[in-house]
Design an enzyme around this catalytic site. Sequence first.
Site, PDB file in Angstrom:
ATOM      1  N   ASP A  89       8.946  28.061   3.104  1.00  0.00           N
ATOM      2  CA  ASP A  89       9.045  27.951   4.561  1.00  0.00           C
ATOM      3  C   ASP A  89      10.286  27.150   4.937  1.00  0.00           C
ATOM      4  O   ASP A  89      10.688  26.266   4.181  1.00  0.00           O
ATOM      5  CB  ASP A  89       7.844  27.153   5.105  1.00  0.00           C
ATOM      6  N   TYR A 138      12.080  24.043   6.833  1.00  0.00           N
ATOM      7  CA  TYR A 138      11.614  22.729   7.260  1.00  0.00           C
ATOM      8  C   TYR A 138      11.197  22.805   8.731  1.00  0.00           C
ATOM      9  O   TYR A 138      11.825  23.503   9.526  1.00  0.00           O
ATOM     10  CB  TYR A 138      12.715  21.682   7.102  1.00  0.00           C
ATOM     11  N   PHE A 165      15.713  24.826   1.107  1.00  0.00           N
ATOM     12  CA  PHE A 165      15.890  23.470   0.567  1.00  0.00           C
ATOM     13  C   PHE A 165      17.018  22.684   1.234  1.00  0.00           C
ATOM     14  O   PHE A 165      17.166  21.491   1.003  1.00  0.00           O
ATOM     15  CB  PHE A 165      16.102  23.487  -0.961  1.00  0.00           C
ATOM     16  N   HIS A 189       7.735  23.196  -9.239  1.00  0.00           N
ATOM     17  CA  HIS A 189       8.452  22.992  -7.972  1.00  0.00           C
ATOM     18  C   HIS A 189       9.038  21.577  -7.931  1.00  0.00           C
ATOM     19  O   HIS A 189       8.472  20.644  -8.512  1.00  0.00           O
ATOM     20  CB  HIS A 189       7.471  23.186  -6.810  1.00  0.00           C
TER      21      HIS A 189
END
Length: 220
Positions: free
Chosen positions: A65, A67, A78, A187
């Site tokens: 998703d 931020y 990211f 992750h």
Amino acid sequence: MDVKIEESWKKLLLPEFEKDYFIQLVNFVKSEYKQNIVYPPAKNIFSAFEYCKLSDLKVVILGQDPYHGPKQANGLCFSVNDNIRKPPSLVNIFKEIKDDIGKEIPESGNLEVWARQGVLLLNATLTVRANQAGSHQKKGWEIFTDAVVQNISNKKDGIVFILWGAYAQSKGSVIDQSRHLVLKSAHPSPFSAYNGFFGNKHFSKTNEYLNNEGIAPIIW
């Protein structure tokens, strides 16, 4: 929301834009931007494709998703805008780069510099309502980004796919591993980074593969 996307990607993905699900998705996203605060800014929804042209593509990093905090999302997974505090996952990414290849952690968390070198920083969902993580999931974005991954796998060769965490790995199940390098690990989130993200050496492994293919490596 007009579908403004770089020409080489537009040509590849045009069949998706004409499908019913995508037309419904566009209508949903348009209404969301009118009625709510939505990230990233509309002009940045397809930034991953604008900065990384298909002809330049070397690496795909899959996120989930955007931020959902103010001024964070910029259309690249990211990544955050300049002068915005780095989120924990991004901090851990930079830590791994330092441990892997010795590069010092940069001041900015803006990964546009990677994208312009051929790194597609692709979230599975390209929009999100402010402060509501996952709010635009299962509206059609995942179908679209699955098609992106499938098209890259089928029509390109020698791409490095970097899949961090179970979600990205499931999304990457369509990748032809006989034609591409697929790197998998935990992750970079603080909840999982010590379970296999740290020490994965994905950045040096990516560059080693590119070098062996006669392709200029990424300056991480």
